[in-house]
Scaffold this active site. Structure first.
Site, PDB file in Angstrom:
ATOM      1  N   SER A 145      40.488  26.290  38.535  1.00 48.87           N
ATOM      2  CA  SER A 145      41.649  27.115  39.104  1.00 48.87           C
ATOM      3  C   SER A 145      42.026  27.066  39.774  1.00 48.87           C
ATOM      4  CB  SER A 145      40.428  27.690  40.565  1.00 48.87           C
ATOM      5  OG  SER A 145      40.667  28.801  41.312  1.00 48.87           O
ATOM      6  N   TYR A 158      34.483  24.793  47.202  1.00 48.32           N
ATOM      7  CA  TYR A 158      35.619  25.666  45.686  1.00 48.32           C
ATOM      8  C   TYR A 158      36.569  24.386  44.945  1.00 48.32           C
ATOM      9  CZ  TYR A 158      37.515  28.578  42.476  1.00 48.32           C
ATOM     10  OH  TYR A 158      37.559  29.821  41.408  1.00 48.32           O
TER      11      TYR A 158
HETATM   12  N1  LIG Z   1      39.149  36.307  40.290  1.00 46.01           N
HETATM   13  C1  LIG Z   1      40.204  35.157  41.014  1.00 46.01           C
HETATM   14  O1  LIG Z   1      40.726  35.157  41.204  1.00 46.01           O
HETATM   15  C2  LIG Z   1      39.538  33.449  40.220  1.00 46.01           C
HETATM   16  C3  LIG Z   1      40.941  32.482  40.080  1.00 46.01           C
HETATM   17  C4  LIG Z   1      41.072  31.704  39.486  1.00 46.01           C
HETATM   18  C5  LIG Z   1      39.663  30.754  38.752  1.00 46.01           C
HETATM   19  N2  LIG Z   1      38.597  32.058  38.726  1.00 46.01           N
HETATM   20  C6  LIG Z   1      37.150  31.454  38.248  1.00 46.01           C
HETATM   21  O2  LIG Z   1      36.429  32.440  37.376  1.00 46.01           O
HETATM   22  C7  LIG Z   1      35.846  32.272  37.099  1.00 46.01           C
HETATM   23  C8  LIG Z   1      35.450  34.065  36.568  1.00 46.01           C
HETATM   24  O3  LIG Z   1      35.308  34.102  38.447  1.00 46.01           O
HETATM   25  P1  LIG Z   1      35.526  35.938  38.511  1.00 46.01           P
HETATM   26  O4  LIG Z   1      36.672  36.121  39.207  1.00 46.01           O
HETATM   27  O5  LIG Z   1      35.155  36.922  37.271  1.00 46.01           O
HETATM   28  O6  LIG Z   1      34.456  36.466  39.178  1.00 46.01           O
HETATM   29  P2  LIG Z   1      33.309  37.499  39.552  1.00 46.01           P
HETATM   30  O7  LIG Z   1      31.691  37.068  40.502  1.00 46.01           O
HETATM   31  O8  LIG Z   1      33.638  38.216  39.042  1.00 46.01           O
HETATM   32  O9  LIG Z   1      31.837  36.930  38.162  1.00 46.01           O
HETATM   33  C9  LIG Z   1      31.242  35.916  37.815  1.00 46.01           C
HETATM   34  C10 LIG Z   1      30.038  35.757  37.381  1.00 46.01           C
HETATM   35  O10 LIG Z   1      29.246  35.140  37.132  1.00 46.01           O
HETATM   36  C11 LIG Z   1      28.091  35.309  36.948  1.00 46.01           C
HETATM   37  N3  LIG Z   1      27.763  33.720  37.073  1.00 46.01           N
HETATM   38  C12 LIG Z   1      27.288  33.098  38.876  1.00 46.01           C
HETATM   39  N4  LIG Z   1      26.540  32.174  39.460  1.00 46.01           N
HETATM   40  C13 LIG Z   1      26.057  32.166  37.970  1.00 46.01           C
HETATM   41  C14 LIG Z   1      25.044  31.396  37.671  1.00 46.01           C
HETATM   42  N5  LIG Z   1      24.731  30.294  37.939  1.00 46.01           N
HETATM   43  N6  LIG Z   1      24.614  31.587  36.084  1.00 46.01           N
HETATM   44  C15 LIG Z   1      25.460  32.506  35.319  1.00 46.01           C
HETATM   45  N7  LIG Z   1      26.291  32.909  35.222  1.00 46.01           N
HETATM   46  C16 LIG Z   1      26.850  32.805  37.035  1.00 46.01           C
HETATM   47  C17 LIG Z   1      28.071  35.890  37.797  1.00 46.01           C
HETATM   48  O11 LIG Z   1      26.500  36.826  37.719  1.00 46.01           O
HETATM   49  C18 LIG Z   1      29.639  36.762  37.533  1.00 46.01           C
HETATM   50  O12 LIG Z   1      29.150  37.779  36.458  1.00 46.01           O
HETATM   51  C19 LIG Z   1      35.089  31.697  37.692  1.00 46.01           C
HETATM   52  O13 LIG Z   1      34.712  31.061  37.245  1.00 46.01           O
HETATM   53  C20 LIG Z   1      35.937  31.274  38.926  1.00 46.01           C
HETATM   54  O14 LIG Z   1      35.877  30.077  40.101  1.00 46.01           O
HETATM   55  C21 LIG Z   1      38.616  33.428  39.226  1.00 46.01           C
END
Ligand SMILES: NC(=O)c1ccc[n+]([C@@H]2O[C@H](COP(=O)([O-])OP(=O)(O)OC[C@H]3O[C@@H](n4cnc5c(N)ncnc54)[C@H](O)[C@@H]3O)[C@@H](O)[C@H]2O)c1
Length: 253
Positions: A145, A158
């Site tokens: 991220s 985070y």
């Molecule tokens: N949305 C953003 O703005 C953003 C920005 C930077 C990085 N990210 C990263 O992108 C990735 C996806 O994020 P997102 O926005 O789609 O989040 P989200 O919360 O919509 O989806 C995350 C998914 O991970 C699954 N998950 C959580 N804990 C888990 C575990 N212990 N084992 C297996 N699955 C698990 C959840 O059930 C969910 O389906 C993450 O690593 C997040 O940190 C997101």
């Protein structure tokens, strides 16, 4: 569009919604078969994803596992290899964000965020490395991220977890390069998902992020897919240990 060449089967963690779901679908559209992982309580969403991928003419398998649990990850890796035949690429996407100022941050929340985001990435890779080593091939894509570089208030833990993923990936790349395995990070910016809404609930904050983004918009999960496909394919065969910001222009390094 980048198509699967040598790499044909990808394991995507946290695939039931958000960025993970977009990656799983987008890689299927690019010719990958997909092993889709998420925690058990997301099983209905995961089943829907599997049907959608099968509708694209690709093979898809749903495997439940908590990526922070070593026994579950070990079992998932074995089942993925057995059912798919081989795993060519892995996208470590599963992640959680729980906000808190440092002064009142509960150490249990620190542990939970580090366990899923950092340890989970390590466990999945460790479980798949013997398989990739034996095949002399692997594409590892870790979703970090821009928060791991710049970060935002109430997200220090985070940020630490995502910085850990980047450091881990740089050293991993040095260890496995001679084995035909690459390891790279993608750093999404502000992406509209369930997690992304944490950063966007307040309209003033959303307006601030939009104004601070060179492309003047909030990202969609699909924006992350192309760069992940690049690292998961042979188009990036000589690229390893790198981190790529996919943020519309927020962090410039
Ligand atoms: N949305 C953003 O703005 C953003 C920005 C930077 C990085 N990210 C990263 O992108 C990735 C996806 O994020 P997102 O926005 O789609 O989040 P989200 O919360 O919509 O989806 C995350 C998914 O991970 C699954 N998950 C959580 N804990 C888990 C575990 N212990 N084992 C297996 N699955 C698990 C959840 O059930 C969910 O389906 C993450 O690593 C997040 O940190 C997101």
């Amino acid at each position: 569009m980048i198509q699967a060449t040598t790499a044909r089967t990808v394991l995507v963690t946290g695939a039931s919604r958000g960025i993970g779901r977009a990656i799983a679908l987008g890689l299927a559209q690019r010719g990958f078969d997909v092993v889709a992982n998420d925690i058990e309580r997301q099983s209905a969403h995961l089943d829907g994803l599997v049907s959608e991928i099968e509708g694209l003419g690709r093979r898809a398998f749903a495997l439940h596992a908590d990526v922070s649990d070593k026994a579950q990850v070990t079992a998932m890796a074995a089942a993925a290899i057995e059912r798919a035949g081989a795993i060519d690429a892995v996208v470590n996407n599963a992640g959680i964000l729980i906000t808190s100022p440092v002064e009142t941050l509960d150490d249990g929340i620190w542990d939970a965020v580090m366990d899923v985001n950092a340890k989970g990435t390590f466990l999945v890779i460790q479980a798949l490395l013997p398989h990739m080593r034996a095949r002399g091939y692997g594409r590892i894509v870790n979703i970090a991220s821009i928060g791991g570089k710049q970060g935002a208030p109430e997200q220090a833990h985070y940020s630490a977890s995502k910085a850990a993923v980047m450091g881990f990936t740089r050293v991993l790349a040095q260890e496995v390069g001679a084995l035909g395995i690459t390891a790279n990070c993608v750093c999404p910016g502000i992406i509209l998902t369930d997690m992304g809404r944490t950063n966007l609930e307040d309209p003033a904050v959303k307006a601030k992020w939009t104004a601070n983004t060179a492309m003047r918009r909030i990202g969609a999960p699909e924006d992350v897919v192309g760069p992940v496909a690049f690292f998961a394919s042979d188009e990036s065969a000589f690229v390893t240990g790198q981190t790529l910001n996919v943020d519309g222009g927020i962090v410039f390094d």
